[in-house]
Design a protein around this motif. Structure first.
Motif, PDB file in Angstrom:
ATOM      1  N   LYS A 158       0.829  -1.206   0.000  1.00 31.20           N
ATOM      2  CA  LYS A 158       0.000   0.000   0.000  1.00 31.20           C
ATOM      3  C   LYS A 158       0.864   1.257   0.000  1.00 31.20           C
ATOM      4  O   LYS A 158       0.575   2.215  -0.725  1.00 31.20           O
ATOM      5  CB  LYS A 158      -0.944   0.019   1.206  1.00 31.20           C
ATOM      6  N   ASN A 172      -5.673   7.099  -0.940  1.00 32.54           N
ATOM      7  CA  ASN A 172      -6.134   6.125   0.034  1.00 32.54           C
ATOM      8  C   ASN A 172      -7.372   5.353  -0.418  1.00 32.54           C
ATOM      9  O   ASN A 172      -7.474   4.137  -0.222  1.00 32.54           O
ATOM     10  CB  ASN A 172      -6.424   6.825   1.365  1.00 32.54           C
ATOM     11  N   ASP A 176      -6.999   1.201  -1.451  1.00 28.23           N
ATOM     12  CA  ASP A 176      -7.741   0.187  -0.698  1.00 28.23           C
ATOM     13  C   ASP A 176      -8.637  -0.628  -1.621  1.00 28.23           C
ATOM     14  O   ASP A 176      -8.733  -1.856  -1.510  1.00 28.23           O
ATOM     15  CB  ASP A 176      -8.589   0.851   0.387  1.00 28.23           C
ATOM     16  N   PRO A 186      -3.085  -5.279   2.344  1.00 29.36           N
ATOM     17  CA  PRO A 186      -2.355  -4.014   2.207  1.00 29.36           C
ATOM     18  C   PRO A 186      -0.988  -3.975   2.855  1.00 29.36           C
ATOM     19  O   PRO A 186      -0.099  -3.250   2.389  1.00 29.36           O
ATOM     20  CB  PRO A 186      -3.299  -2.996   2.865  1.00 29.36           C
ATOM     21  N   THR A 264      -6.557   2.109   6.804  1.00 25.61           N
ATOM     22  CA  THR A 264      -6.586   1.110   5.741  1.00 25.61           C
ATOM     23  C   THR A 264      -7.733   0.140   5.989  1.00 25.61           C
ATOM     24  O   THR A 264      -7.956  -0.307   7.109  1.00 25.61           O
ATOM     25  CB  THR A 264      -5.248   0.349   5.704  1.00 25.61           C
ATOM     26  N   TYR A 266      -9.767  -3.448   4.652  1.00 22.72           N
ATOM     27  CA  TYR A 266      -9.568  -4.672   3.883  1.00 22.72           C
ATOM     28  C   TYR A 266     -10.443  -5.783   4.443  1.00 22.72           C
ATOM     29  O   TYR A 266     -10.959  -5.701   5.573  1.00 22.72           O
ATOM     30  CB  TYR A 266      -8.095  -5.096   3.910  1.00 22.72           C
TER      31      TYR A 266
END
Length: 288
Positions: A158, A172, A176, A186, A264, A266
């Motif tokens: 990332k 950002n 993502d 990430p 972040t 995920y």
């Protein structure tokens, strides 16, 4: 947080409206001037008033106004910047910090809640673009070139994707979304990704940016297009700002962590940690 799709949407909105227009006035809130322009208002006016805008381009997250004297006026929206086209008599925009007046009775209104945006004048466009990597949507960016940027790097993938020196325009939101689409966690060291995973990520970066442009950007809070309207991409995100909500694929709650100093998002199941590839001679050393 305007990223490539948001800035490209603004460019497409404004380009036909400002091309051929002459700048007749510039006004900047005194408290914003040092951060925004980095120069006295007299200097800004001397450089811009009387100049005709030839075209409006974009590279990465920069808007690039080509002026008739060969110089380029670069605007960067940063976190909360807006640039909208308005009739001169229209009410001020929320958090309006600056106005560029045009010869047809319209203004370019600059709003910026957090005052991080910047205006800079450059002798050439290359002064801006030379420090930027290729855009993931560049027709000339091959999968092999994309892989070479990632190979051997120990930084989280990332963080590499967010580095504008590596790839221009990703931020950002779209990082993502691309990592989710590619099934890549990430925080995986970029160099640990398999060739197949890098290929998926290469294609995913293109796809999420193109989808964001098609939906005219994501309006989670501050972003509006060049006419002051919200985009629609925030309605189609898969993981970004969906903490605790079920993954659309597997139902696992979306997780949130900090990677490279950035929030972040995920799916723990769809984006499992990568196995570090074994290097040549590693097995023999362990056996010995």
């Amino acid at each position: 947080m305007p990223e490539l799709p948001e800035v490209e949407t603004i460019r497409r909105d404004l380009a036909p409206l400002v091309a051929g227009r002459t700048i007749t006035g510039v006004e900047v809130d005194p408290g914003t001037l040092p951060l925004l322009a980095g120069a006295p208002i007299e200097t800004l006016r001397a450089n811009l008033v009387g100049r005709t805008i030839r075209s409006l381009g974009r590279r990465g997250k920069y808007l690039l106004f080509e002026l008739d004297d060969g110089r380029w006026f670069a605007a960067h929206l940063r976190m909360t910047g807006r640039l909208v086209w308005r009739e001169r008599g229209a009410p001020p925009e929320p958090y309006e910090r600056a106005v560029i007046q045009l010869d047809d009775g319209h203004d370019l209104r600059w709003s910026d809640l957090r005052k991080f945006g910047t205006w800079r004048l450059h002798a050439s466009a290359e002064e801006v673009t030379a420090k930027l990597g290729p855009e993931p949507i560049d027709a000339g960016l091959t999968e092999a070139q994309f892989r070479r940027v990632l190979e051997g790097r120990r930084a989280p993938v990332k963080a590499v994707l967010l580095d504008q020196r590596r790839f221009a325009g990703l931020g950002n939101i779209y990082v993502d979304e691309a990592l989710y689409a590619a099934g890549v966690r990430p925080d995986t060291p970029a160099g640990d990704l398999s060739r197949a995973a890098m290929g998926r990520l290469y294609r995913a970066c293109r796809e999420v940016l193109e989808r964001g442009i098609a939906h005219r950007g994501a309006s989670f809070r501050d972003y509006v297009d060049g006419q002051g309207n919200e985009g629609q991409q925030h309605m189609f995100v898969q993981v970004f700002r969906r903490t605790g909500k079920p993954c659309y694929v597997c139902g696992t709650p979306i997780a949130r962590s900090i990677v490279g100093g950035r929030a972040t998002h995920y799916c723990p199941r769809c984006q499992r940690p990568a196995r570090r590839p074994r290097r040549a001679g590693e097995g023999a050393r362990r056996a010995g």
